[in-house]
Write a protein that holds these residues in place. Structure first.
Motif, PDB file in Angstrom:
ATOM      1  N   ARG A 113      -6.609  -1.011   3.881  1.00 34.56           N
ATOM      2  CA  ARG A 113      -7.258  -1.163   2.580  1.00 34.56           C
ATOM      3  C   ARG A 113      -8.123  -2.432   2.526  1.00 34.56           C
ATOM      4  O   ARG A 113      -7.629  -3.515   2.814  1.00 34.56           O
ATOM      5  CB  ARG A 113      -6.122  -1.239   1.551  1.00 34.56           C
ATOM      6  N   GLY A 114      -9.372  -2.273   2.180  1.00 35.93           N
ATOM      7  CA  GLY A 114     -10.276  -3.424   2.140  1.00 35.93           C
ATOM      8  C   GLY A 114     -11.051  -3.607   3.431  1.00 35.93           C
ATOM      9  O   GLY A 114     -12.016  -4.362   3.466  1.00 35.93           O
ATOM     10  N   PRO A 155     -14.080  -0.442  -6.233  1.00 41.00           N
ATOM     11  CA  PRO A 155     -13.046  -0.243  -5.213  1.00 41.00           C
ATOM     12  C   PRO A 155     -12.949   1.226  -4.818  1.00 41.00           C
ATOM     13  O   PRO A 155     -13.437   2.099  -5.532  1.00 41.00           O
ATOM     14  CB  PRO A 155     -11.781  -0.680  -5.934  1.00 41.00           C
ATOM     15  N   LEU A 156     -12.359   1.480  -3.685  1.00 41.75           N
ATOM     16  CA  LEU A 156     -12.024   2.852  -3.291  1.00 41.75           C
ATOM     17  C   LEU A 156     -10.551   3.058  -3.589  1.00 41.75           C
ATOM     18  O   LEU A 156      -9.696   2.610  -2.837  1.00 41.75           O
ATOM     19  CB  LEU A 156     -12.290   3.064  -1.804  1.00 41.75           C
ATOM     20  N   PRO A 157     -10.237   3.725  -4.678  1.00 39.30           N
ATOM     21  CA  PRO A 157      -8.832   3.802  -5.071  1.00 39.30           C
ATOM     22  C   PRO A 157      -8.020   4.746  -4.182  1.00 39.30           C
ATOM     23  O   PRO A 157      -8.558   5.707  -3.632  1.00 39.30           O
ATOM     24  CB  PRO A 157      -8.883   4.320  -6.514  1.00 39.30           C
ATOM     25  N   ARG A 158      -6.793   4.445  -4.032  1.00 41.95           N
ATOM     26  CA  ARG A 158      -5.784   5.324  -3.417  1.00 41.95           C
ATOM     27  C   ARG A 158      -6.211   5.853  -2.046  1.00 41.95           C
ATOM     28  O   ARG A 158      -6.136   7.037  -1.766  1.00 41.95           O
ATOM     29  CB  ARG A 158      -5.429   6.451  -4.400  1.00 41.95           C
ATOM     30  N   LYS A 167       0.507  -1.178  -4.990  1.00 42.96           N
ATOM     31  CA  LYS A 167      -0.522  -0.145  -5.105  1.00 42.96           C
ATOM     32  C   LYS A 167      -0.760   0.134  -6.586  1.00 42.96           C
ATOM     33  O   LYS A 167       0.146  -0.069  -7.412  1.00 42.96           O
ATOM     34  CB  LYS A 167      -0.085   1.147  -4.393  1.00 42.96           C
ATOM     35  N   VAL A 168      -1.953   0.612  -6.895  1.00 44.16           N
ATOM     36  CA  VAL A 168      -2.287   0.951  -8.277  1.00 44.16           C
ATOM     37  C   VAL A 168      -2.708   2.418  -8.322  1.00 44.16           C
ATOM     38  O   VAL A 168      -3.497   2.864  -7.482  1.00 44.16           O
ATOM     39  CB  VAL A 168      -3.423   0.056  -8.818  1.00 44.16           C
ATOM     40  N   VAL A 169      -2.178   3.161  -9.285  1.00 46.30           N
ATOM     41  CA  VAL A 169      -2.581   4.558  -9.491  1.00 46.30           C
ATOM     42  C   VAL A 169      -3.225   4.695 -10.865  1.00 46.30           C
ATOM     43  O   VAL A 169      -2.980   3.883 -11.770  1.00 46.30           O
ATOM     44  CB  VAL A 169      -1.387   5.533  -9.355  1.00 46.30           C
ATOM     45  N   ALA A 194      -7.092  -2.546  -4.741  1.00 44.73           N
ATOM     46  CA  ALA A 194      -8.156  -2.181  -3.802  1.00 44.73           C
ATOM     47  C   ALA A 194      -8.193  -3.052  -2.554  1.00 44.73           C
ATOM     48  O   ALA A 194      -9.019  -2.843  -1.689  1.00 44.73           O
ATOM     49  CB  ALA A 194      -9.499  -2.237  -4.501  1.00 44.73           C
ATOM     50  N   GLY A 195      -7.298  -4.016  -2.450  1.00 45.81           N
ATOM     51  CA  GLY A 195      -7.269  -4.814  -1.236  1.00 45.81           C
ATOM     52  C   GLY A 195      -8.290  -5.932  -1.211  1.00 45.81           C
ATOM     53  O   GLY A 195      -8.554  -6.499  -0.168  1.00 45.81           O
ATOM     54  N   GLY A 196      -8.836  -6.274  -2.346  1.00 44.20           N
ATOM     55  CA  GLY A 196      -9.810  -7.353  -2.390  1.00 44.20           C
ATOM     56  C   GLY A 196      -9.227  -8.589  -3.056  1.00 44.20           C
ATOM     57  O   GLY A 196      -8.023  -8.819  -3.056  1.00 44.20           O
ATOM     58  N   ARG A 197     -10.118  -9.365  -3.642  1.00 43.66           N
ATOM     59  CA  ARG A 197      -9.705 -10.641  -4.174  1.00 43.66           C
ATOM     60  C   ARG A 197      -8.803 -10.488  -5.402  1.00 43.66           C
ATOM     61  O   ARG A 197      -7.888 -11.295  -5.613  1.00 43.66           O
ATOM     62  CB  ARG A 197     -10.959 -11.446  -4.541  1.00 43.66           C
ATOM     63  N   TYR A 210     -15.210 -17.599  -8.580  1.00 40.39           N
ATOM     64  CA  TYR A 210     -15.566 -16.929  -9.835  1.00 40.39           C
ATOM     65  C   TYR A 210     -14.401 -16.215 -10.495  1.00 40.39           C
ATOM     66  O   TYR A 210     -14.533 -15.634 -11.541  1.00 40.39           O
ATOM     67  CB  TYR A 210     -16.717 -15.947  -9.611  1.00 40.39           C
ATOM     68  N   HIS A 230       2.825   4.082  -0.380  1.00 42.01           N
ATOM     69  CA  HIS A 230       1.720   4.977  -0.040  1.00 42.01           C
ATOM     70  C   HIS A 230       1.461   5.924  -1.207  1.00 42.01           C
ATOM     71  O   HIS A 230       2.358   6.655  -1.623  1.00 42.01           O
ATOM     72  CB  HIS A 230       2.037   5.742   1.242  1.00 42.01           C
ATOM     73  N   VAL A 231       0.228   5.875  -1.706  1.00 42.96           N
ATOM     74  CA  VAL A 231      -0.143   6.670  -2.891  1.00 42.96           C
ATOM     75  C   VAL A 231      -1.443   7.420  -2.628  1.00 42.96           C
ATOM     76  O   VAL A 231      -2.178   7.754  -3.550  1.00 42.96           O
ATOM     77  CB  VAL A 231      -0.304   5.756  -4.136  1.00 42.96           C
ATOM     78  N   CYS A 246      -4.788   4.658   0.688  1.00 42.61           N
ATOM     79  CA  CYS A 246      -3.614   4.604   1.575  1.00 42.61           C
ATOM     80  C   CYS A 246      -2.344   4.590   0.741  1.00 42.61           C
ATOM     81  O   CYS A 246      -2.382   4.855  -0.444  1.00 42.61           O
ATOM     82  CB  CYS A 246      -3.673   3.412   2.518  1.00 42.61           C
ATOM     83  N   MET A 296      -7.772  -0.735 -11.535  1.00 40.02           N
ATOM     84  CA  MET A 296      -7.789  -0.178 -10.174  1.00 40.02           C
ATOM     85  C   MET A 296      -8.150  -1.240  -9.128  1.00 40.02           C
ATOM     86  O   MET A 296      -7.743  -1.149  -7.974  1.00 40.02           O
ATOM     87  CB  MET A 296      -8.750   1.012 -10.085  1.00 40.02           C
ATOM     88  N   ASN A 297      -8.917  -2.252  -9.535  1.00 33.74           N
ATOM     89  CA  ASN A 297      -9.278  -3.337  -8.627  1.00 33.74           C
ATOM     90  C   ASN A 297      -8.047  -4.051  -8.053  1.00 33.74           C
ATOM     91  O   ASN A 297      -8.103  -4.555  -6.934  1.00 33.74           O
ATOM     92  CB  ASN A 297     -10.114  -4.381  -9.367  1.00 33.74           C
ATOM     93  N   LEU A 318     -14.151  -8.307  -0.860  1.00 33.70           N
ATOM     94  CA  LEU A 318     -14.560  -7.047  -1.479  1.00 33.70           C
ATOM     95  C   LEU A 318     -15.018  -7.279  -2.914  1.00 33.70           C
ATOM     96  O   LEU A 318     -14.335  -7.924  -3.695  1.00 33.70           O
ATOM     97  CB  LEU A 318     -13.364  -6.095  -1.469  1.00 33.70           C
ATOM     98  N   SER A 319     -16.175  -6.766  -3.247  1.00 32.10           N
ATOM     99  CA  SER A 319     -16.580  -6.811  -4.653  1.00 32.10           C
ATOM    100  C   SER A 319     -17.178  -5.455  -4.988  1.00 32.10           C
ATOM    101  O   SER A 319     -17.326  -4.600  -4.131  1.00 32.10           O
ATOM    102  CB  SER A 319     -17.599  -7.930  -4.871  1.00 32.10           C
TER     103      SER A 319
END
Lengths: 354, 354
Positions: free
Chosen positions: B240-241, B349-352, A146-148, A24-27, A7, B73-74, B354, A20-21, B345-346
């Motif tokens: 993360r994830g 997200p859980l931001p920041r 990383k995303v902030v 997040a360590g996902g797809r 998808y 790391h953020v 790590c 932010m996605n 993961l969908s």
């Protein structure tokens, strides 16, 4: 059994933005890595997709040593005449490895992206990094992203770490300058800093100056090949803080004084003019493609000739000498024959120049 | 000749704050490096004060390879139960090196500091890094510090890069899992993520959960010593994830499926409770001191025993197996005997983390 939907559409590299996605360590993060970073930096170690890169030393001879160097890059603006944060991040770390006398081999790159940053800008920066790495003969073998949230970054910050191989017997460092040695510089001073300042909106001047951002490993190799091992005492790239700061650091590490000749300092007329306009001293302005070499006096002519024979060193000059001084002063004979102390940087700093 | 004044007083580590001068490449930056970073990280390579660190490989045998890994790391907040951004930055990169089967040796650290950040907090973080590095047997041999204006950072971001030595013949990676292999995890899932979330002001829950942040190289060494070379196919730290993302990555790299047994997953009751409260799935919550090991079935018992014999692995469990699946699904038999897909993961997200 459900069929896993494919998808996720390709990233919109024209109009898309970091969200932010992507951190997040996902797809979405995986997609960013694959479609932007891995595609540009492509090499076998990176392709493995593991948490770290496996690297075979090219010639693991006894006595072989590594050099490791790292830099965070927070330059503003991200794009400037002669480069961008991506090429700068490669050159900066390649140069830190090269000035130790090592052959740069591998880089890692970690990115701190700000939410909302345009993917098109990221793509441009990453491709510039990839091109700079290819030109310097190094591979970007591992990385992290990383995303902030908006308001906690400034587009993109890039930290690069480099590994190089140091040939047996090579000893180059800031503490090795000795009285009598000659100080050489590979070209004009202050180009990078003035090029970046010219892009800052609040500064109302236009100039044709381009950053000198470049990888110096080839210049270093040429220099080292031209003189006996040991003749080159110290190499540095005078970045943040400029030549003045770099020479003070060397004087302090080596416990010597350094005497400069102002008339011998190569400075481009546009840079000189811009510095006058802004009340800046080119001695303290950042360079990103210049080499300071401290060389045994008897090999200084050969060293200077080697620098000048390289495209990056055509304006190389002999600018001073090392002398005994228990106070570790850097001094300068001015164009008018006076003496001044070239002190550590004081007054207003130039923020985020690299 | 003027006498150079020693006009810089010691840093005020109680009440002082980072200002733009600390990033400008002058004396203030040098002072920060010397009084905070170099003092805490002290080692011979760093003490040289050069642009890069010279490192002698301990045993440069033929066929010796390096592993290089990097992380930005953020994390927010900077301090959390069980750790802080400093210890996390060491553990995160040590673990990325260790899960490749390498012995971690050296770290670099680059800091992006925000103007106004309290020096006392920086000092605390740096000392925590130093302690974590000492405990993990790695030296922080080189670094860099940059300063950004208030509103362009968030206190401090830390990028660490690690180098380790990979013994000849060792081949561990995400693409090596084979149908029939067993999936082990070294302990409870989700502790780090829940500990960090508990500190975020906007979340109104209190919990006793502490981050599991820890260096895993000792646990990895114990595991590898307990089984023949080659029996450990893949090692990962599911950060993360969380476990769900990590297993999807491995399934994709190895082109296999993975079947989990929900009843076997070790999850602390407080973490389970917090996840229920917040509507989170512990399968996707970050860990910072847990190991996922994919091991040949005939050596799974020995591997599990080795993990359980280590203080960091007392709650280790066998949680699933690798199976042939052209779709590379991660599936799970639920506690009630049903089947679900553990997808990438969908959702939010859980931001920041790590």
């Amino acid at each position: 059994m459900p069929v896993k939907p494919d998808y996720i559409r390709p990233l919109d590299l024209k109009h898309g933005r970091i969200d932010m996605n992507h951190g997040a360590g996902g797809r979405a993060g995986l997609q960013l890595i694959e479609e932007v970073f891995a595609r540009a930096f492509d090499n076998p170690a990176l392709r493995e997709g593991n948490d770290g890169a496996v690297l075979a030393l090219p010639a693991p001879a006894a006595g072989h040593r590594l050099v490791m160097a790292t830099d965070a890059h927070v330059i503003s603006p991200l794009f400037f005449p002669g480069g961008d944060i991506g090429s700068l991040a490669v050159h900066g770390t390649v140069n830190d490895v090269a000035v130790m006398g090592a052959v740069p081999l591998w880089l890692s790159a970690s990115f701190i992206l700000e939410e909302g940053f345009p993917l098109a800008d990221l793509q441009r920066i990453v491709q510039s990094m990839a091109a700079a790495a290819r030109a310097a003969g190094v591979a970007i073998v591992t990385g992290d992203t990383k995303v902030v949230e908006q308001g906690h970054g400034d587009g993109v910050y890039i930290s690069t770490t480099g590994i190089g191989a140091l040939p047996p017997g090579r000893e180059i460092g800031g503490a090795r300058a000795r009285p009598g040695d000659v100080v050489l510089v590979s070209g004009t001073l202050g180009d990078h800093g003035v090029a970046v300042l010219s892009q800052r909106e609040s500064l109302g001047f236009d100039t044709e100056v381009r950053s000198d951002s470049a990888a110096l490993h080839g210049l270093v190799a040429r220099l080292l090949a031209a003189v006996p091992e040991g003749a080159v005492r110290t190499l540095r790239d005078p970045t943040r803080g400029g030549l003045g700061t770099t020479l003070n650091e060397i004087a302090r590490q080596s416990r010597v004084g350094i005497a400069l000749d102002e008339a011998a300092l190569p400075i481009a007329p546009q840079v000189e003019a811009a510095c006058e306009l802004l009340g800046l001293d080119p001695l303290y302005i950042a360079n990103e493609g210049k080499l300071v070499a401290i060389v045994a006096a008897e090999h200084a002519d050969a060293a200077l000739a080697a620098l000048r024979a390289d495209p990056l060193g055509t304006a190389a000059a002999r600018i001073g000498r090392v002398r005994a001084d228990e106070h570790h002063f850097v001094t300068m004979t001015t164009r008018f024959g006076g003496q001044r102390v070239v002190d550590w940087l004081s007054g207003e700093p130039l923020p985020r120049i690299c």
